[in-house]
Design a protein around this motif. Structure first.
Motif, PDB file in Angstrom:
ATOM      1  N   GLY A  82       0.515  -2.419   4.186  1.00  0.00           N
ATOM      2  CA  GLY A  82       1.757  -2.411   4.941  1.00  0.00           C
ATOM      3  C   GLY A  82       1.766  -1.192   5.842  1.00  0.00           C
ATOM      4  N   ASP A  83       2.953  -0.746   6.204  1.00  0.00           N
ATOM      5  CA  ASP A  83       3.043   0.381   7.144  1.00  0.00           C
ATOM      6  C   ASP A  83       3.272   1.709   6.432  1.00  0.00           C
ATOM      7  OD1 ASP A  83       5.618   0.033   6.267  1.00  0.00           O
ATOM      8  OD2 ASP A  83       6.526  -0.127   8.259  1.00  0.00           O
ATOM      9  N   ALA A  84       2.874   1.809   5.159  1.00  0.00           N
ATOM     10  CA  ALA A  84       3.058   3.054   4.412  1.00  0.00           C
ATOM     11  C   ALA A  84       2.254   4.190   5.040  1.00  0.00           C
ATOM     12  CB  ALA A  84       2.642   2.868   2.952  1.00  0.00           C
ATOM     13  N   SER A 134       0.822  -1.222   0.000  1.00  0.00           N
ATOM     14  CA  SER A 134       0.000   0.000   0.000  1.00  0.00           C
ATOM     15  C   SER A 134       0.850   1.263   0.000  1.00  0.00           C
ATOM     16  CB  SER A 134      -0.931   0.003   1.217  1.00  0.00           C
ATOM     17  OG  SER A 134      -0.187  -0.096   2.428  1.00  0.00           O
ATOM     18  N   GLY A 135       2.045   1.181  -0.588  1.00  0.00           N
ATOM     19  CA  GLY A 135       2.836   2.385  -0.795  1.00  0.00           C
ATOM     20  C   GLY A 135       2.240   3.194  -1.924  1.00  0.00           C
ATOM     21  N   GLN A 136       3.007   4.129  -2.479  1.00  0.00           N
ATOM     22  CA  GLN A 136       2.459   4.987  -3.526  1.00  0.00           C
ATOM     23  C   GLN A 136       1.925   4.189  -4.704  1.00  0.00           C
ATOM     24  OE1 GLN A 136       4.967   8.129  -4.960  1.00  0.00           O
ATOM     25  NE2 GLN A 136       4.797   9.325  -3.093  1.00  0.00           N
ATOM     26  N   SER A 137       2.721   3.258  -5.225  1.00  0.00           N
ATOM     27  CA  SER A 137       2.279   2.495  -6.393  1.00  0.00           C
ATOM     28  C   SER A 137       1.098   1.603  -6.040  1.00  0.00           C
ATOM     29  CB  SER A 137       3.430   1.651  -6.953  1.00  0.00           C
ATOM     30  OG  SER A 137       4.462   2.466  -7.451  1.00  0.00           O
ATOM     31  N   GLY A 138       1.198   0.861  -4.930  1.00  0.00           N
ATOM     32  CA  GLY A 138       0.131  -0.045  -4.560  1.00  0.00           C
ATOM     33  C   GLY A 138      -1.183   0.660  -4.329  1.00  0.00           C
TER      34      GLY A 138
END
Length: 420
Positions: free
Chosen positions: A198-200, A175-179
């Motif tokens: 995740g921990d984004a 779940s970062g920028q791309s996800g």
């Protein structure tokens, strides 16, 4: 070896960093060549999804000789617009690029001369600048090997649009920028999406009448060096905040997606042959992201009060629109209807071709603002090379100018020593 194969500087990588380095070396009158294993700007042309937009506003795009030249400085360029702008930059720089030439090995001999072996022959250089970035090998965990072949698996670097995936539900891992942006893209296309978080952290797009990026710029955040940052060099390993520039820019709120049917889970850790396994940390992941969101806004509030700035909007806090009813730690793959898995968990660096004692245990180069402990070897374009903008369009110009000055000093010293 003929003199035609020797350069003052060899640049490895033909993206925006390599072209920017060439711009300054041309100004300095130093002979150089740029080796690019694909074509210039390859990543921008081939490794972005169709709905991609920049996350940073256009006014932050400032390459040497060509700052943003469009009519929407506070907007966010699409992928195609970004490529067009970069192609104008490439034409302006007119760098001596050798496309389709991969560097196979770089090593420094006993005389301090760099021996560079490529797919188009051998070369030498007094100095080498590595501008190939740090995102080389897509990360796909070994558990993927146990997932049935009937499930289509790709990395985020391969994703273009929902139509390329088979019908059925999609699991987005990361779940970062791309996800987060790809999950949104699939969600807006009407696909059933499962998202392993995740921990984004996340950040607001706009707050109290301005883009948060503009507030942070006014507050001097983008001038903070990695040495001054509270996290130090560890900040380079932090996941980027998720937000989007799509449709003029907006927040990404995973909780809102959950109210609309997206299935959220914690960190995915395994596959046991039938079930996908997750940590029971979804609530913690969402809360951590919201805390970061609110903390950044609170810092902006403090700045506004300190500076005596009047704004039409007052302070506010994000209040969750959805709460995790229960932590789910398993998901039966067959029963879920998932036919595709998108791995959005980043990349690993691969500098195996560079024979130099300048790397840490994770394969990342150790340097001081791009200057390594090995004389004549430099890096440019890495995240937090010096500031937040080092791996983006915002500060690569300043970083390249700084390295060019160091390169000239080393060249003069080396020449003086050779003459003596």
């Amino acid at each position: 070896m003929s003199n035609n194969n020797h350069y003052d500087v060899i640049i490895v990588g033909g993206g925006q960093s390599g072209l920017t380095m060439s711009y300054f070396l041309q100004q300095a009158g130093m002979s150089h060549v740029v080796f690019e294993k694909n074509s210039i700007l390859h990543g921008w042309k081939h490794e972005r999804w169709d709905s991609f937009t920049l996350v940073t506003p256009n006014w932050q795009c400032d390459l040497p000789g060509l700052p943003y030249d469009g009519d929407d400085p506070k907007g966010f360029m699409t992928g195609q617009q970004t490529v067009a702008w970069l192609e104008r930059f490439a034409a302006k720089v007119n760098a001596p690029v050798r496309e389709g030439v991969a560097v196979k090995r770089v090593e420094c001999d006993d005389d301090g001369l760099y021996q560079v072996s490529t797919t188009d022959g051998d070369f030498t250089a007094d100095q080498v600048v590595v501008t190939s970035g740090g995102y080389h090998q897509p990360v796909i965990p070994r558990m993927a090997e146990r997932i049935p072949d009937s499930v289509h698996q790709i990395h985020s670097a391969q994703y273009k649009n929902a139509a390329q995936l088979p019908e059925g539900a999609v699991l987005v891992v990361g779940s970062g920028q791309s996800g987060a942006q790809i999950a949104e893209d699939l969600h807006l296309e009407g696909r059933k999406v499962f998202l392993a978080t995740g921990d984004a952290p996340r950040v607001a797009r706009f707050y109290r009448g301005k883009d948060v990026v503009e507030w942070l710029y006014d507050m001097g955040y983008y001038d903070i060096s990695v040495k001054e940052h509270p996290l130090g060099k560890n900040v380079a390993a932090k996941t980027n905040h998720y937000v989007t520039g799509r449709d003029g820019g907006r927040d990404i709120d995973l909780r809102k997606f959950a109210t609309e049917g997206m299935e959220l889970y914690g960190l995915m850790t395994d596959f046991d042959g039938e079930n996908l396994i997750f940590r029971p940390d979804l609530a913690a992941n969402l809360q951590k992201a919201d805390d970061t969101y609110n903390n950044i806004n609170a810092r902006i509030d403090a700045w506004i009060e300190q500076q005596g700035i009047e704004t039409a909007e007052g302070p506010s806090r994000y209040e969750p629109v959805w709460q995790v009813p229960e932590e789910r730690t398993t998901l039966n793959l067959a029963e879920s209807g998932i036919t595709s898995i998108l791995w959005c968990i980043g990349f690993r660096p691969d500098f195996s071709w560079l024979d130099a004692p300048v790397f840490n245990g994770q394969g990342h180069p150790k340097h001081d603002r791009g200057i390594t402990q090995q004389s004549g070897l430099y890096f440019l374009g890495l995240p937090w090379l010096h500031t937040w903008g080092s791996g983006r369009f915002g500060a690569v110009k300043q970083d390249a100018d700084y390295l060019c000055k160091a390169i000239k000093i080393y060249s003069q010293r080396r020449h003086t020593t050779a003459v003596a």
